[in-house]
Design an enzyme around this catalytic site. Structure first.
Site, PDB file in Angstrom:
ATOM      1  N   ARG A 105      73.817  72.468  39.301  1.00  0.00           N
ATOM      2  CA  ARG A 105      72.458  71.817  38.986  1.00  0.00           C
ATOM      3  C   ARG A 105      72.079  72.409  37.703  1.00  0.00           C
ATOM      4  O   ARG A 105      72.552  73.416  36.981  1.00  0.00           O
ATOM      5  CB  ARG A 105      71.298  72.891  40.176  1.00  0.00           C
ATOM      6  N   ARG A 145      64.394  81.496  39.977  1.00  0.00           N
ATOM      7  CA  ARG A 145      64.361  82.579  39.157  1.00  0.00           C
ATOM      8  C   ARG A 145      63.187  83.359  39.230  1.00  0.00           C
ATOM      9  O   ARG A 145      62.855  84.535  38.762  1.00  0.00           O
ATOM     10  CB  ARG A 145      64.565  82.093  37.627  1.00  0.00           C
ATOM     11  N   ASP A 170      77.546  71.227  22.822  1.00  0.00           N
ATOM     12  CA  ASP A 170      76.980  71.482  24.244  1.00  0.00           C
ATOM     13  C   ASP A 170      76.518  70.419  25.102  1.00  0.00           C
ATOM     14  O   ASP A 170      75.464  69.869  24.754  1.00  0.00           O
ATOM     15  CB  ASP A 170      75.976  72.721  24.113  1.00  0.00           C
ATOM     16  N   GLY A 171      77.489  70.024  26.043  1.00  0.00           N
ATOM     17  CA  GLY A 171      76.980  68.983  26.916  1.00  0.00           C
ATOM     18  C   GLY A 171      77.358  67.397  26.674  1.00  0.00           C
ATOM     19  O   GLY A 171      78.075  67.024  25.691  1.00  0.00           O
ATOM     20  N   GLY A 201      80.093  72.145  31.424  1.00  0.00           N
ATOM     21  CA  GLY A 201      79.092  72.433  32.602  1.00  0.00           C
ATOM     22  C   GLY A 201      79.865  71.805  33.865  1.00  0.00           C
ATOM     23  O   GLY A 201      80.518  72.114  34.394  1.00  0.00           O
ATOM     24  N   SER A 202      79.381  70.524  33.878  1.00  0.00           N
ATOM     25  CA  SER A 202      79.690  69.530  35.029  1.00  0.00           C
ATOM     26  C   SER A 202      81.044  69.459  35.027  1.00  0.00           C
ATOM     27  O   SER A 202      81.671  69.146  35.907  1.00  0.00           O
ATOM     28  CB  SER A 202      78.949  68.292  35.137  1.00  0.00           C
ATOM     29  N   MET A 246      69.736  74.037  34.556  1.00  0.00           N
ATOM     30  CA  MET A 246      69.221  75.078  34.630  1.00  0.00           C
ATOM     31  C   MET A 246      67.766  74.869  34.447  1.00  0.00           C
ATOM     32  O   MET A 246      67.071  76.026  34.909  1.00  0.00           O
ATOM     33  CB  MET A 246      69.605  75.971  33.405  1.00  0.00           C
ATOM     34  N   CYS A 278      71.106  67.339  33.407  1.00  0.00           N
ATOM     35  CA  CYS A 278      69.848  67.345  32.504  1.00  0.00           C
ATOM     36  C   CYS A 278      69.242  65.921  32.569  1.00  0.00           C
ATOM     37  O   CYS A 278      69.652  64.699  32.431  1.00  0.00           O
ATOM     38  CB  CYS A 278      70.597  67.521  30.976  1.00  0.00           C
TER      39      CYS A 278
HETATM   40  P1  XMP Z   1      77.603  69.246  30.917  1.00  0.00           P
HETATM   41  O1  XMP Z   1      77.429  67.793  30.529  1.00  0.00           O
HETATM   42  O2  XMP Z   1      79.017  69.901  30.428  1.00  0.00           O
HETATM   43  O3  XMP Z   1      76.364  70.100  30.112  1.00  0.00           O
HETATM   44  O4  XMP Z   1      77.136  69.467  32.402  1.00  0.00           O
HETATM   45  C1  XMP Z   1      76.308  71.305  30.108  1.00  0.00           C
HETATM   46  C2  XMP Z   1      75.010  71.685  29.204  1.00  0.00           C
HETATM   47  O5  XMP Z   1      73.881  71.073  29.882  1.00  0.00           O
HETATM   48  C3  XMP Z   1      72.685  71.761  29.531  1.00  0.00           C
HETATM   49  N1  XMP Z   1      71.805  71.911  30.626  1.00  0.00           N
HETATM   50  C4  XMP Z   1      70.607  71.378  30.882  1.00  0.00           C
HETATM   51  N2  XMP Z   1      69.792  70.638  30.055  1.00  0.00           N
HETATM   52  N3  XMP Z   1      68.193  70.600  31.612  1.00  0.00           N
HETATM   53  C5  XMP Z   1      68.391  70.146  30.161  1.00  0.00           C
HETATM   54  O6  XMP Z   1      67.869  69.520  29.529  1.00  0.00           O
HETATM   55  C6  XMP Z   1      68.700  71.388  32.458  1.00  0.00           C
HETATM   56  O7  XMP Z   1      68.213  71.476  33.638  1.00  0.00           O
HETATM   57  C7  XMP Z   1      70.220  71.752  31.943  1.00  0.00           C
HETATM   58  N4  XMP Z   1      71.064  72.428  32.455  1.00  0.00           N
HETATM   59  C8  XMP Z   1      71.962  72.799  31.882  1.00  0.00           C
HETATM   60  C9  XMP Z   1      73.097  73.049  28.775  1.00  0.00           C
HETATM   61  O8  XMP Z   1      72.816  73.067  27.553  1.00  0.00           O
HETATM   62  C10 XMP Z   1      74.473  73.260  29.413  1.00  0.00           C
HETATM   63  O9  XMP Z   1      75.225  73.915  28.674  1.00  0.00           O
END
Ligand code: XMP
Length: 522
Positions: A430, A441, A372-373, A395-396, A432, A340
């Site tokens: 990547r 998309r 989340d994240g 996610g990562s 989203m 992100c």
């Molecule tokens: P981690 O740190 O686990 O976080 O990879 C997963 C979360 O990241 C968010 N996410 C994004 N946030 N731009 C953003 O600002 C993006 O392109 C993006 N892709 C994912 C999302 O909340 C996910 O669950």
């Protein structure tokens, strides 16, 4: 006035008011402590341990994902198109967590997402209440086609009134030629040679019947021989193998699915619900918005109280805004994600620990919070759960595992010490909102190049080394979580969460730069 328990009601009111004041001042102190802070800013002070074994099989790690969905493990796979499709959702649900299937399919292209949900819902069952069936008079070619499209190797044969007539397996269709019978009736094992159970049966009895009669499938019928379900040995074995799995009332694995807040989102939701999705997630970058308010209202008007999660938010007002609109859980996190770039490009966001504490204090357990994240080490996972998350979305942390979608690409990597180049397997991870994910998309053929450029990407695309199964990562996380519960002097995850929130000053240590280096620089 004296209450039946001896204390006067004025005493009770005074005690309650004192408790409220104490908890309000503890909350204010906690908020001050975490202002502008995130995971690497804190450690927790160890306490006298009461845990005999740091074993996930013996320590309660149960958590609420949403109002009506409980998990035995607090882990959720993020709805990202390089993380969660059916394989990831099955693995997470079998391990006691949950996967949310992303909506990263082209607009109007709903069927691929529905297919992923269907695969998860058909992976295992308690009783299969609607097994694939065929009529006795159908040609064998039709039966073969049914097996091919459904992916099952056994069809239950029922007559027009729904009565059990026999069973047909893939083996019955081998070596079919025109000289032999060409209808299902001529090939199936007929009803009078089947072992059948009339009425309900529990898993243990079903296992006994299958063992004694040496069968792998047990059809269930009513008093009139009407087919009411099918039990399979494979499903019973799965139930034994995965005692912590997240299952619905019919014994199927649970799965979530993401929708947007505009465009096809209501139609998408309708089809996902019909396919059996257990919870829908309205997932947009800025969930504290007029767009979200409209989306929730329209969703509730059409689907009533279907389990609904919404996000993302990162402030007390944002969290309260979603709770007031009647969602069943909220997703907290703006900008901490590994893929992100929102904070880089917009300078908006809230450090994740502050966002979680704000969300927790503002909602006070009204609905669960999904943190989340930003979780890049297992210690941060513990913090996400203790500072306010009921569950954690990852996610990562799961990127590159065998269960993620996408091809493995061999890339040359230079080993400087050895002075040679070797091929290393990589997978793509990547955000989203990365340009690549957005362009995928869109219907790129129709999109004006200028539109694509104007999209304002807020995500990264990176290559990550391909790894083994996500299950190994999940098992390690759970072991580390159990160790944290032991260090925290708690007996379960819920106990640890309550202890820290009740007395944060006893636990939370804000780190100096030197202490942070000593803790995390390895
Ligand atoms: P981690 O740190 O686990 O976080 O990879 C997963 C979360 O990241 C968010 N996410 C994004 N946030 N731009 C953003 O600002 C993006 O392109 C993006 N892709 C994912 C999302 O909340 C996910 O669950």
């Amino acid at each position: 006035m004296t209450s039946p328990f001896g204390a006067s009601s004025t005493d009770e009111q005074a005690r309650a008011a004192a408790a409220r004041r104490a908890s309000t001042s503890a909350s204010a102190a906690l908020l001050d402590l975490v202002r502008g802070k995130t995971f690497d800013d804190f450690l927790f002070r160890p306490k006298y341990s009461v845990v005999e074994r740091r074993d996930p099989a013996h320590i309660d790690l149960g958590a609420r994902f949403s109002r009506r969905v409980m998990l035995k493990r607090p882990l959720v796979a993020a709805n990202m198109d390089t993380v969660t499709r059916a394989a990831m959702a099955v693995a997470l649900a079998e391990e006691g967590g949950l996967g949310v299937i992303d909506r990263g399919f082209r607009r109007g292209d709903i069927e691929p997402q529905v297919r992923e949900v269907t695969i998860v819902k058909r992976t295992q069952h308690g009783v299969i209440t609607a097994p694939y069936t065929i009529e006795p008079g159908a040609p064998v070619a039709a039966a073969a086609e049914r097996m091919r499209t459904s992916g099952v190797g056994t069809l239950v044969v029922v007559d027009r009134e729904g009565r059990l007539a026999g069973m047909l397996t893939a083996r019955d269709l081998r070596f079919v030629d025109e000289r032999g019978p060409t209808t299902v009736a001529g090939r199936m094992t007929p009803r009078d040679r089947l072992v059948v159970h009339r009425g309900p049966i529990d898993a243990l009895d079903a296992e006994r019947v299958m063992r004694e009669r040496k069968i792998k499938k047990l059809p269930l019928v009513d008093d009139h021989d009407g087919l009411v379900g099918l039990l399979t040995a494979r499903d019973l074995v799965k139930q034994r193998e995965h005692p912590f799995a997240t299952r619905d009332a019919q014994g199927r694995l649970r799965v979530g699915a993401a929708i947007g807040a505009k465009g096809d989102y209501l139609e998408r939701a309708a089809e996902l619900i019909a396919a059996g999705a257990d919870v829908l997630v309205i997932d947009i970058a800025h969930g504290h918005s007029a767009v979200m308010a409209r989306a929730i209202e329209a969703f509730r008007a059409r689907f009533g109280d279907v389990e609904l999660v919404a996000g993302n938010v990162a402030t007390a007002e944002g969290a309260r805004f979603l709770v007031e609109r009647g969602v069943d859980a909220i997703k907290v996190g703006i900008g901490p994600g590994g893929g992100c770039t929102t904070r880089l490009h917009t300078n908006f966001g809230v450090p994740q620990v502050e966002a979680l504490v704000e969300g927790r204090l503002a909602t006070d357990g009204a609905v669960p919070i999904i943190a989340d994240g930003g979780v890049r080490r297992d210690g941060a996972l513990v913090q996400a759960l203790v500072f306010g998350g009921d569950t954690v979305m990852l996610g990562s942390a799961f990127a590159g595992t065998a269960e993620t979608p996408g091809e493995i690409v061999q890339k040359p990597v230079l080993l400087p010490e050895a002075g040679k180049t070797v091929k290393v397997p990589f997978k793509v991870f990547r955000g989203m909102a990365s340009l690549q994910a957005i362009v995928d998309r869109l219907d790129v053929e129709d999109a004006e190049a200028a539109d694509v450029e104007a999209l304002g990407a807020e995500g990264l695309e990176v290559s990550v080394p391909a790894r083994g199964s996500v299950r190994v990562i999940v098992h390690d996380m759970l072991k580390h979580l159990c160790s944290a519960i032991s260090y925290g002097g708690a007996s379960s995850l819920a106990d640890l969460q309550q202890r820290v929130m009740a007395a944060p000053g006893d636990y939370v240590i804000a780190l100096s730069d030197a202490a942070r280096r000593e803790s995390f620089d390895r």
